[in-house]
Write a protein that holds these residues in place. Structure first.
Motif, PDB file in Angstrom:
ATOM      1  N   LEU A   1     -24.767  61.396 115.889  1.00  0.00           N
ATOM      2  CA  LEU A   1     -24.041  62.375 115.584  1.00  0.00           C
ATOM      3  C   LEU A   1     -23.258  61.846 114.287  1.00  0.00           C
ATOM      4  O   LEU A   1     -22.758  60.588 114.194  1.00  0.00           O
ATOM      5  N   SER A   2     -23.723  62.730 113.283  1.00  0.00           N
ATOM      6  CA  SER A   2     -23.369  62.298 111.701  1.00  0.00           C
ATOM      7  C   SER A   2     -22.510  63.287 111.242  1.00  0.00           C
ATOM      8  O   SER A   2     -22.542  64.442 111.367  1.00  0.00           O
ATOM      9  N   LEU A   3     -21.083  62.669 110.720  1.00  0.00           N
ATOM     10  CA  LEU A   3     -20.170  63.573 110.285  1.00  0.00           C
ATOM     11  C   LEU A   3     -19.810  63.303 108.606  1.00  0.00           C
ATOM     12  O   LEU A   3     -19.868  62.240 108.316  1.00  0.00           O
ATOM     13  N   LEU A   4     -19.906  64.416 107.798  1.00  0.00           N
ATOM     14  CA  LEU A   4     -19.419  64.296 106.283  1.00  0.00           C
ATOM     15  C   LEU A   4     -18.094  64.170 106.119  1.00  0.00           C
ATOM     16  O   LEU A   4     -17.540  65.296 106.500  1.00  0.00           O
ATOM     17  N   LEU A   5     -17.499  63.510 105.639  1.00  0.00           N
ATOM     18  CA  LEU A   5     -15.724  63.498 105.767  1.00  0.00           C
ATOM     19  C   LEU A   5     -15.380  63.593 104.205  1.00  0.00           C
ATOM     20  O   LEU A   5     -15.928  62.759 103.345  1.00  0.00           O
ATOM     21  N   SER A   6     -14.462  64.399 103.863  1.00  0.00           N
ATOM     22  CA  SER A   6     -14.135  64.338 102.408  1.00  0.00           C
ATOM     23  C   SER A   6     -12.716  63.977 102.330  1.00  0.00           C
ATOM     24  O   SER A   6     -12.228  63.591 101.268  1.00  0.00           O
ATOM     25  N   ASN A   7     -12.171  63.350 103.505  1.00  0.00           N
ATOM     26  CA  ASN A   7     -10.962  62.895 103.312  1.00  0.00           C
ATOM     27  C   ASN A   7     -10.966  61.324 103.683  1.00  0.00           C
ATOM     28  O   ASN A   7     -11.704  61.018 104.395  1.00  0.00           O
ATOM     29  N   PRO A   8     -10.022  60.486 103.270  1.00  0.00           N
ATOM     30  CA  PRO A   8     -10.059  59.034 103.572  1.00  0.00           C
ATOM     31  C   PRO A   8     -10.257  58.844 104.989  1.00  0.00           C
ATOM     32  O   PRO A   8      -9.069  59.551 105.627  1.00  0.00           O
TER      33      PRO A   8
ATOM     34  N   ARG B   1     -19.405  48.820 108.647  1.00  0.00           N
ATOM     35  CA  ARG B   1     -18.815  49.315 107.444  1.00  0.00           C
ATOM     36  C   ARG B   1     -19.627  49.024 106.189  1.00  0.00           C
ATOM     37  O   ARG B   1     -19.624  47.772 105.771  1.00  0.00           O
ATOM     38  N   SER B   2     -20.252  50.004 105.511  1.00  0.00           N
ATOM     39  CA  SER B   2     -21.092  49.364 104.074  1.00  0.00           C
ATOM     40  C   SER B   2     -20.890  50.756 103.063  1.00  0.00           C
ATOM     41  O   SER B   2     -20.601  51.774 103.664  1.00  0.00           O
ATOM     42  N   ALA B   3     -20.868  50.398 101.953  1.00  0.00           N
ATOM     43  CA  ALA B   3     -21.015  51.195 100.920  1.00  0.00           C
ATOM     44  C   ALA B   3     -22.231  51.854 100.676  1.00  0.00           C
ATOM     45  O   ALA B   3     -23.424  51.157 101.019  1.00  0.00           O
ATOM     46  N   SER B   4     -22.522  53.122 100.264  1.00  0.00           N
ATOM     47  CA  SER B   4     -23.798  53.594 100.017  1.00  0.00           C
ATOM     48  C   SER B   4     -24.028  54.558  99.153  1.00  0.00           C
ATOM     49  O   SER B   4     -22.813  55.487  98.851  1.00  0.00           O
ATOM     50  N   SER B   5     -24.920  54.705  98.201  1.00  0.00           N
ATOM     51  CA  SER B   5     -25.187  55.697  97.473  1.00  0.00           C
ATOM     52  C   SER B   5     -25.812  56.904  97.898  1.00  0.00           C
ATOM     53  O   SER B   5     -26.064  57.675  96.965  1.00  0.00           O
ATOM     54  N   SER B   6     -26.531  56.877  99.137  1.00  0.00           N
ATOM     55  CA  SER B   6     -27.273  57.973  99.627  1.00  0.00           C
ATOM     56  C   SER B   6     -26.352  59.129  99.989  1.00  0.00           C
ATOM     57  O   SER B   6     -25.135  59.209 100.189  1.00  0.00           O
ATOM     58  N   ASP B   7     -27.204  60.170 100.240  1.00  0.00           N
ATOM     59  CA  ASP B   7     -26.477  61.334 100.561  1.00  0.00           C
ATOM     60  C   ASP B   7     -26.239  61.685 102.042  1.00  0.00           C
ATOM     61  O   ASP B   7     -26.970  60.918 102.792  1.00  0.00           O
ATOM     62  N   PHE B   8     -25.626  62.442 102.579  1.00  0.00           N
ATOM     63  CA  PHE B   8     -25.339  62.867 103.798  1.00  0.00           C
ATOM     64  C   PHE B   8     -26.910  62.794 104.631  1.00  0.00           C
ATOM     65  O   PHE B   8     -27.137  62.151 105.587  1.00  0.00           O
ATOM     66  N   HIS B   9     -27.851  63.681 104.128  1.00  0.00           N
ATOM     67  CA  HIS B   9     -29.146  64.020 104.863  1.00  0.00           C
ATOM     68  C   HIS B   9     -29.963  62.690 104.870  1.00  0.00           C
ATOM     69  O   HIS B   9     -30.348  62.284 105.942  1.00  0.00           O
ATOM     70  N   SER B  10     -29.785  61.867 103.761  1.00  0.00           N
ATOM     71  CA  SER B  10     -30.513  60.768 103.833  1.00  0.00           C
ATOM     72  C   SER B  10     -29.819  59.752 104.755  1.00  0.00           C
ATOM     73  O   SER B  10     -30.668  58.649 105.571  1.00  0.00           O
ATOM     74  N   LEU B  11     -28.658  59.564 104.829  1.00  0.00           N
ATOM     75  CA  LEU B  11     -27.963  58.508 105.879  1.00  0.00           C
ATOM     76  C   LEU B  11     -28.260  59.059 107.173  1.00  0.00           C
ATOM     77  O   LEU B  11     -28.330  58.096 108.061  1.00  0.00           O
ATOM     78  N   LEU B  12     -28.320  60.416 107.624  1.00  0.00           N
ATOM     79  CA  LEU B  12     -28.707  60.888 108.929  1.00  0.00           C
ATOM     80  C   LEU B  12     -30.138  60.279 109.153  1.00  0.00           C
ATOM     81  O   LEU B  12     -30.201  59.677 110.335  1.00  0.00           O
ATOM     82  N   GLU B  13     -30.949  60.406 108.330  1.00  0.00           N
ATOM     83  CA  GLU B  13     -32.357  59.983 108.693  1.00  0.00           C
ATOM     84  C   GLU B  13     -32.364  58.511 108.510  1.00  0.00           C
ATOM     85  O   GLU B  13     -33.319  57.819 109.597  1.00  0.00           O
ATOM     86  N   LEU B  14     -31.539  57.640 107.912  1.00  0.00           N
ATOM     87  CA  LEU B  14     -31.346  56.371 108.164  1.00  0.00           C
ATOM     88  C   LEU B  14     -31.248  55.850 109.600  1.00  0.00           C
ATOM     89  O   LEU B  14     -31.821  54.995 110.351  1.00  0.00           O
ATOM     90  N   GLU B  15     -30.062  56.546 109.918  1.00  0.00           N
ATOM     91  CA  GLU B  15     -29.647  56.230 111.604  1.00  0.00           C
ATOM     92  C   GLU B  15     -30.572  56.549 112.480  1.00  0.00           C
ATOM     93  O   GLU B  15     -30.494  55.769 113.335  1.00  0.00           O
TER      94      GLU B  15
ATOM     95  N   ARG C   1     -44.443  55.443 111.831  1.00  0.00           N
ATOM     96  CA  ARG C   1     -43.971  56.616 111.656  1.00  0.00           C
ATOM     97  C   ARG C   1     -42.418  56.453 111.783  1.00  0.00           C
ATOM     98  O   ARG C   1     -41.814  55.310 112.173  1.00  0.00           O
ATOM     99  N   SER C   2     -41.914  57.663 111.078  1.00  0.00           N
ATOM    100  CA  SER C   2     -40.227  57.520 111.297  1.00  0.00           C
ATOM    101  C   SER C   2     -39.915  58.998 111.369  1.00  0.00           C
ATOM    102  O   SER C   2     -40.907  59.953 111.559  1.00  0.00           O
ATOM    103  N   THR C   3     -38.753  59.489 111.834  1.00  0.00           N
ATOM    104  CA  THR C   3     -38.233  60.721 111.940  1.00  0.00           C
ATOM    105  C   THR C   3     -37.386  61.090 111.017  1.00  0.00           C
ATOM    106  O   THR C   3     -36.604  60.668 110.169  1.00  0.00           O
ATOM    107  N   GLU C   4     -37.824  62.392 110.320  1.00  0.00           N
ATOM    108  CA  GLU C   4     -37.297  63.035 109.146  1.00  0.00           C
ATOM    109  C   GLU C   4     -36.810  64.424 110.097  1.00  0.00           C
ATOM    110  O   GLU C   4     -37.078  64.850 111.034  1.00  0.00           O
TER     111      GLU C   4
END
Length: 464
Positions: free
Chosen positions: A39-46, A93-107, A232-235
């Motif tokens: 379950l992945s959420l993109l947050l715009s507030n701190p 907690r980590s910093a990332s330069s990836s976008d929301f979609h890429s982080l979802l696939e990473l997880e 294989r991996s999931t995309e």
């Protein structure tokens, strides 16, 4: 990657239990890559970190299964060991330069359960991992909650999302989590909650069904495989419609007495057959898996806040020759799974399908090209319906996706459909590079065209 944990003293026995039959099948599937729910959420507030930590702590208390550790004994018996203490989950907690979609696939492809004995049978592995990714833009982040599917189906993930946002809106929960609240009970697995009258099936019928499922598996076609030898991996790709397109589709479904899952499955079969570019009159047979939330069929009746895995599957096969339209195939898909449910096969056949799932895991050669594909598509009987709330806007939840990995045993495409603010939004997960991103993007885009064009048929017209 796993959070550090302290060895636990002997907890009361009633805080843990052995895995049930369906849970066991997921425990077998997850090491191979299928059954990591994210379950992945993109947050715009701190994100106020203490409030997030407190909110997740409260989720742990409300749902003890989320703080369990999956253990495996040398004789391959899986159990959920639930510590008596209420230690909060560690948030990576980590910093990332990836976008929301890429982080979802990473997880989706992070798998702490790849070797169940890695941590030792006594300690086991947590079933829940939260991660907060700080994005380069100030105040923006992605919160990813990763679960072992054996303890969290799609209904549970939606309930957890709602609870988490509610707790975050209260600053994490407010009350003392170590107060005098009574310890919630650990729910049993689905098999132990099905009414006895709905589980009985004559021995010869069970044998006949097992043979039937097996033979159907051998004669069904698949999508074209592009790379069967690589790891294989999931995309994931998304199928999105406008509010107007969604309304027309739902109205067309209602006019024909077909649920949305039937329309999605029908579009997938038509698109899959079309992608083969074979002779018009040549039949191909495809399997469709329909996932049913069984909470309302159990004793006692459960609801979505009862966290765990309480879905069952119905598998049907359909022969397609290439001349059919959307609604002809959709009505067949709807009728097939509806008839199966009328015969209570969503309850009586749970053990049969779990057995065959485990056999496929043990013997990949029983599936086409050892691909572990058991169906072209899996769909949910009912979509998730959600409207953006004032609380969600206040928390800065810009986007969210919930889905699960499928690159071990499973379908070529797993559809996780949501009707969000009146718009259809499907997360379509698939195994890569068995199927390429372009292949699935083209197929999903074709499905979308089929659904949109089929929805333009006037209500008085006959089905295609």
């Amino acid at each position: 990657m796993d959070p550090e944990t302290q060895p636990q003293s002997d907890p009361p026995i009633d805080l843990g239990r052995a895995a049930g039959g369906t849970e066991y099948s997921w425990c077998r599937a997850v090491p191979g890559g299928t059954g990591t729910t994210v379950l992945s959420l993109l947050l715009s507030n701190p994100v106020p970190f203490p409030a997030l930590q407190s909110a997740l702590h409260n989720l742990h208390i409300s749902h003890p299964i989320l703080r369990s550790r999956l253990t495996l004994t040398p004789d391959s018996r899986f159990s959920f060991f639930i510590p008596a203490s209420h230690d909060p989950p560690q948030i990576l907690r980590s910093a990332s330069s990836s976008d929301f979609h890429s982080l979802l696939e990473l997880e989706l492809n992070r798998n702490p359960w790849s070797d169940p004995l890695d941590s030792g049978p006594a300690e086991g592995v947590p079933v829940f991992f939260p991660t907060l990714y700080d994005l380069p833009e100030p105040g923006r982040s992605v919160l990813a909650l990763r679960f072992h599917t054996a303890v969290c189906d799609r209904s549970s993930a939606v309930a957890i999302l709602m609870e988490l946002m509610g707790l975050m809106g209260e600053g994490g929960g407010g009350s003392d989590p170590e107060g005098d609240k009574e310890e919630p009970s650990v729910l049993l697995g689905i098999e132990d909650l099905i009414p006895k009258k709905d589980t009985w099936k004559p021995f010869w019928v069970r044998g006949k069904d097992l043979v039937g499922y097996s033979l159907n598996g051998f004669r069904t076609s698949t999508l074209r495989f592009e790379d069967t030898g690589s790891d294989r991996s999931t995309e994931m790709v998304r199928l999105e419609m406008t509010e107007e397109e969604t309304k027309r589709l739902l109205d067309a479904c209602t006019a024909r007495g077909v649920k949305l899952c039937g329309a999605i499955a029908g579009a997938a079969l038509v698109a899959a057959r079309s992608s083969k570019q074979i002779e018009e009159d040549r039949y191909e047979t495809y399997s469709v898996v329909t996932l049913i939330d069984c909470r309302k069929y159990l004793e006692p009746v459960l609801n979505e806040h009862d966290v765990g895995f309480y879905h069952s599957a119905i598998t049907n096969t359909h022969s397609i020759h290439g001349g059919e339209g959307l609604w002809e195939v959709a009505e067949r898909c709807h009728k097939a799974y509806s008839n199966a449910m009328s015969n209570k096969k969503h309850l009586t056949d749970i053990g049969d399908l779990n057995f065959l799932m485990c056999k496929a895991i043990e013997n990949p050669m029983l599936t086409p090209s050892s691909s572990l594909r058991t169906a072209v598509i899996s769909v949910f009987e009912e979509p998730v319906i959600y409207r953006t709330s004032e609380l969600q806007q206040r928390l800065g939840v810009e986007d969210y996706v919930g889905c699960a990995s499928v690159h071990g045993v499973g379908p070529s495409i797993g559809m996780f459909d949501t009707i969000r603010d009146g718009r259809l939004d499907c997360a379509c997960v698939y195994p890569s590079p068995l199927h390429s991103r372009k292949q699935i993007e083209d197929l999903v885009e074709h499905m979308k065209r089929i659904l949109i064009e089929g929805s333009h048929v006037d209500e008085g017209d006959s089905a295609e």
